[in-house]
Design a protein around this motif. Sequence first.
Motif, PDB file in Angstrom:
ATOM      1  N   GLU A  11       0.832  -1.212  -0.097  1.00  0.00           N
ATOM      2  CA  GLU A  11       0.181   0.019  -0.059  1.00  0.00           C
ATOM      3  C   GLU A  11       0.970   1.177   0.007  1.00  0.00           C
ATOM      4  N   THR A  12       1.944   1.050   0.354  1.00  0.00           N
ATOM      5  CA  THR A  12       2.925   2.203   0.570  1.00  0.00           C
ATOM      6  C   THR A  12       4.293   2.361  -0.300  1.00  0.00           C
ATOM      7  N   ARG A 481       3.625 -13.437   7.800  1.00  0.00           N
ATOM      8  CA  ARG A 481       3.626 -13.217   6.602  1.00  0.00           C
ATOM      9  C   ARG A 481       4.172 -11.645   6.334  1.00  0.00           C
ATOM     10  N   GLY A 482       4.926 -11.637   5.373  1.00  0.00           N
ATOM     11  CA  GLY A 482       5.477 -10.388   5.107  1.00  0.00           C
ATOM     12  C   GLY A 482       6.822 -10.000   5.403  1.00  0.00           C
ATOM     13  N   ILE A 483       7.535  -9.062   5.777  1.00  0.00           N
ATOM     14  CA  ILE A 483       8.843  -9.001   6.127  1.00  0.00           C
ATOM     15  C   ILE A 483       8.738  -8.202   7.664  1.00  0.00           C
ATOM     16  N   ALA A 484      10.069  -8.299   8.138  1.00  0.00           N
ATOM     17  CA  ALA A 484      10.076  -7.920   9.718  1.00  0.00           C
ATOM     18  C   ALA A 484       9.796  -6.691   9.914  1.00  0.00           C
ATOM     19  N   ILE A 485       9.975  -5.652   8.972  1.00  0.00           N
ATOM     20  CA  ILE A 485       9.683  -4.345   9.280  1.00  0.00           C
ATOM     21  C   ILE A 485       8.053  -3.974   9.314  1.00  0.00           C
ATOM     22  N   ALA A 486       7.190  -5.132   8.867  1.00  0.00           N
ATOM     23  CA  ALA A 486       5.754  -4.843   9.163  1.00  0.00           C
ATOM     24  C   ALA A 486       5.159  -6.116   8.465  1.00  0.00           C
ATOM     25  N   TYR A 487       4.795  -7.135   9.414  1.00  0.00           N
ATOM     26  CA  TYR A 487       4.118  -8.242   9.322  1.00  0.00           C
ATOM     27  C   TYR A 487       2.592  -7.920   9.086  1.00  0.00           C
ATOM     28  N   GLU A 488       1.825  -8.668   8.091  1.00  0.00           N
ATOM     29  CA  GLU A 488       0.625  -8.391   7.901  1.00  0.00           C
ATOM     30  C   GLU A 488      -0.377  -8.046   8.878  1.00  0.00           C
TER      31      GLU A 488
END
Length: 493
Positions: A11-12, A481-488
């Motif tokens: 989204e960003t 799910r996702g990456i360590a900076i921002a999991y979903e």
Amino acid sequence: MMADAFSSSSETVIQRAVDVTVKVNTPVGKLEELYQISKTCEFIREHKFEKVALQFPDELLGDSVAVARQIETNSNAKPFILGDTSYGSCCVDEVAAEHVGADCIVHYGSACLSPSKRLPSMYVFEKRPLDVETCASSFRELYPDRQSRIVVLYDVNYDHAVDDLLAHLSPEYPNLVASELVVEGEQCYMTSRMKTQSSDGCVSGQEHHPPIFQFGRQFSLKEGLSVTDYSMFYVGQEGATLRNFMMTWNRSSFCSFDPVSMKGRVESLSVNRALMKRYYAIERAKDASVVGVLVGTLGVADYLAIIQQLKETIRRAGKKSYMFAMGKLNVPKLANFLEIDIFVLVACPENSLLDSSEFYKPVVTPFEMEVACNKTREWSEEYVTDFRHLLPGGQSHVPLADQQEDGDETDVSLITGALRSRNLLNSEPTESSFGSSVVLRNQTMTVANNSAASFLAGRSWRGLEQNLGETPVVKAVQGRRGIAIAYEEEGTS
């Protein structure tokens, strides 16, 4: 160049400017001159090679595809491009070439000229520009005395311009000595003025007294004179090659000319200071109980022989040794082995003098390890970076002392100030109430068992172990799910 970085939710979008330096590929019309394609194809056809490995350093990979296409078209051989070499790019990577079943290797760019014996190899040096007039003018400023005794050394990539430089200087300097490139081994070839050294160590056609051979360079001095009677003039940039020459001939003065900045200078690096740093590493090696032997080459001739000699030398000094083969070295790799007190690197001369200031444990050369462990070898003005000179028959070989004469000698560490014994691990352990972790040596001293096995046993995590039948079976569950900076599943703040 703009790079788009997306978050896990897509989204960003973060707009981030990234500076990327892209090397412009060499024009097709200049490939022949720079890479000696015609001579290379002639070499391939003459020996009827079918599979050819083309080894490029990182800075020349941009031209690799174009060069490979022309070689395939003009030689009818199948070329394979070797990019990321197993160890240093200056060495011929015979291991990677054997993976594709290559019949020979064509090595491009800078080379340490270390001998290799498995596959036929051909050197094609990068023709870097040299302003001969400026270089000769700088030489005259550095050596105003026309009777000076000087040896001209140079980086392999300036080999094409050395004849022109000598033509300017030789009439003015009667005591000028020119070095030449010499590759050792009957299966090594070149596309330049480099010669091939025969098995007896002499270059055919020369009838002088035995020449001096070092790091792929050869030159002859006047009768009765030695290297210490000459000054050294080096054409090339500051780097491992110049450093090796200065450490090896540390009693000779050095001047250099940088073809990039087009400036000459007297090399003001304090060799004595550099040698003292290496001597500090030797003291660390004397204090070490566990030594890691790092395999830094699989292509340089006799690397297995020096490894065996090192293992025996370390064992006779009462230390334990473990061998590691891990490709190119870095700090995180070596940090995984905390039980190792010091590492010894077996590599070509240009990769042996590793700056280990950032490593958790020092990294020394085979010569330094021998000084630390072989009591018959003394620290002197001689410094050896080519491990082949340490082998039996080599010019710097020193036999190990007779094992029967190896007493339980003790000395004082110059680093810790503590007593240390040369043969702590050579004697048979005696039974005592202290258990197997402590061995009673005499009435005043005990020593802990510093083996890597006991160190590993005390760790809470020991690596990737299978533990078959010991790990309970559980159902697989869905992870994040996702990456360590921002999991979903995490909310936004």
